[in-house]
Design an enzyme around this catalytic site. Structure first.
Site, PDB file in Angstrom:
ATOM      1  N   ARG A 260      40.741  32.564  29.116  1.00  0.00           N
ATOM      2  CA  ARG A 260      41.020  33.316  30.338  1.00  0.00           C
ATOM      3  C   ARG A 260      40.901  34.819  30.118  1.00  0.00           C
ATOM      4  O   ARG A 260      40.748  35.586  31.067  1.00  0.00           O
ATOM      5  CB  ARG A 260      42.416  32.938  30.869  1.00  0.00           C
TER       6      ARG A 260
ATOM      7  N   TYR B 233      28.705  38.591  55.033  1.00  0.00           N
ATOM      8  CA  TYR B 233      28.829  37.151  54.849  1.00  0.00           C
ATOM      9  C   TYR B 233      30.094  36.680  55.563  1.00  0.00           C
ATOM     10  O   TYR B 233      31.136  37.346  55.510  1.00  0.00           O
ATOM     11  CB  TYR B 233      28.877  36.833  53.362  1.00  0.00           C
TER      12      TYR B 233
ATOM     13  N   ASP C  86      27.400  44.678  48.766  1.00  0.00           N
ATOM     14  CA  ASP C  86      26.998  43.312  48.471  1.00  0.00           C
ATOM     15  C   ASP C  86      25.475  43.310  48.347  1.00  0.00           C
ATOM     16  O   ASP C  86      24.756  43.492  49.331  1.00  0.00           O
ATOM     17  CB  ASP C  86      27.463  42.376  49.588  1.00  0.00           C
TER      18      ASP C  86
ATOM     19  N   LYS D 162      23.569  32.514  44.136  1.00  0.00           N
ATOM     20  CA  LYS D 162      22.314  32.597  44.876  1.00  0.00           C
ATOM     21  C   LYS D 162      21.150  32.934  43.933  1.00  0.00           C
ATOM     22  O   LYS D 162      20.791  32.145  43.079  1.00  0.00           O
ATOM     23  CB  LYS D 162      22.463  33.608  46.008  1.00  0.00           C
TER      24      LYS D 162
END
Length: 405
Positions: free
Chosen positions: A72, A126, A191, A216
């Protein structure tokens, strides 16, 4: 020739960086492909040293020196991808997360932890990004404005300005340099999912944070879920601290797939963009299509509005996959008002240009004639007429008559 600050060598072309960034040490280790480190924890007999390293991370969020500590806190395979993406975006660092929304959430939490909960944002974004800001799920408050109104919308507690360019799903573009200037000292988050660093590098135009849904184009094959923010090292440290505390870590296998995806990113984006530009040209000339949206910078995304029922197109395609998401090697099409932007209030959706007749298409690597044949059969109205009227003129143009930007 100027020396690169990160490598101490002459700057390399983007295509070269895509292949080699994050892998520069492999040959010295006798390796060709990067290894996948799946460990969740790592042994250490120096507990005093471990304490010192954890204290350093708690203070600044800097990556611990020496061997890894715990999954982590960081992972060597994921770190390779972060190094490579930072190189491609031209930033000091990058921090990867389990999804694009986890990455955006971390950026909001970083600023909220400093008492800066207000966000200025430009629609469209988005749909889930829009919802996260509007619903105030992380305690944030948003002011929606157009690019010209950003400076007037800033407040003492404004922590971020957020834009997406080209925007999802209308492909609207903003002048990033002008927006960055309007932000003043407030960090600009861009973005860059649709453009990728192949088409634009927002950090060069004044953005402090560059967000990607790495699911993507960076992954590029529809088989990995991830997010990443490219930024300066100071902000990266805060993002790592949030990632450690919230657990939004990227799995090492995903990091490996992303690093592999980056190696072909320039080739994939440029090839798909050429096909997308040609499809945009044909759609713009088709009487069954009311409007075509295609960015001035190019890219593999095309949005278009039909005169008839858009759901007929979704139901009619056979080669093109009717599915949410984008950026894969195969072509996808979806109806934003039904899926990706359904969560946005209908009036806000329409005000942002997301009409009920709008379709968003992510163009892949198939042959342009096969894709056009599938679209031609699926567009509502007379079928088969477009092939008779239009002749292929080459898939090189990034503009078309009647295109909307």
């Amino acid at each position: 020739m100027d020396m690169d600050m990160n490598t101490g060598t002459a700057p390399r072309a983007l295509a070269t960086e895509a292949v080699h960034a994050g892998r520069d040490d492999l040959a010295r280790q006798g390796l060709h492909a990067p290894p996948i480190d799946l460990s969740t924890t790592y042994p250490s007999y120096d507990s005093r040293g471990e304490a010192a390293r954890i204290d350093a991370f708690a203070a600044t969020g800097s990556e611990p020196d020496g061997p890894p500590v715990y999954g982590r806190l960081g992972n060597p395979t994921v770190a390779r991808f972060e190094t490579a993406l930072a190189r491609l975006e031209g930033t000091e660092a990058a921090v990867a997360f389990a999804s694009g929304m986890a990455a955006l959430s971390a950026a909001l939490l970083v600023r909220a932890s400093m008492g800066l909960r207000h966000v200025v944002a430009v629609r469209p974004l988005y749909g889930c990004s829009d919802h996260l800001l509007t619903a105030g799920l992380l305690g944030s408050e948003v002011t929606w404005t157009d690019p010209a109104g950003i400076a007037d919308a800033l407040r003492p507690d404004t922590g971020l300005v957020m834009v997406e360019s080209p925007a999802n799903p209308t492909l609207a573009e903003v002048d990033l340099r002008a927006v960055a200037h309007a932000c003043g000292s407030v960090p600009l988050l861009v973005d860059n999912t649709f453009a990728t660093p192949v088409l634009q590098r927002p950090a060069e135009q004044g953005a402090r944070l560059v967000l990607h849904s790495a699911t993507k184009y960076l992954g590029g094959h529809g088989d990995v879920l991830a997010g990443v923010i490219a930024c300066d090292e100071e902000f990266a440290g805060r993002l790592r601290q949030v990632r450690f505390a919230t657990g939004g870590v990227l799995h090492p296998l995903a990091g490996y797939l992303l690093l592999r995806g980056l190696s072909t990113l320039p080739v994939r984006v440029r090839a798909a963009s050429a096909t997308a530009a040609e499809l945009a040209r044909r759609l713009a000339a088709d009487p069954r299509v009311a409007r075509v949206h295609y960015p001035r910078i190019g890219g593999a995304m095309v949005s278009f509005e039909v005169h008839g029922d858009p759901h007929e197109v979704i139901a009619g395609v056979r080669l093109i996959t009717p599915a949410v998401s984008l950026g894969s090697v195969d072509t996808l099409i979806q109806h934003p008002a039904s899926i990706s932007h359904r969560i946005v209030d209908a009036d806000d959706r329409r005000d942002a240009g997301v009409s009920d007749r709008l379709l968003r298409m992510s163009v892949g690597l198939e042959d342009v004639e096969d894709l056009w044949r599938d679209l031609d059969r699926s567009l509502p109205g007379a079928r088969g007429c477009a092939d008779m009227r239009l002749r292929r003129v080459g898939a090189t143009s990034h503009s078309a008559p009647a295109l909307a930007n």
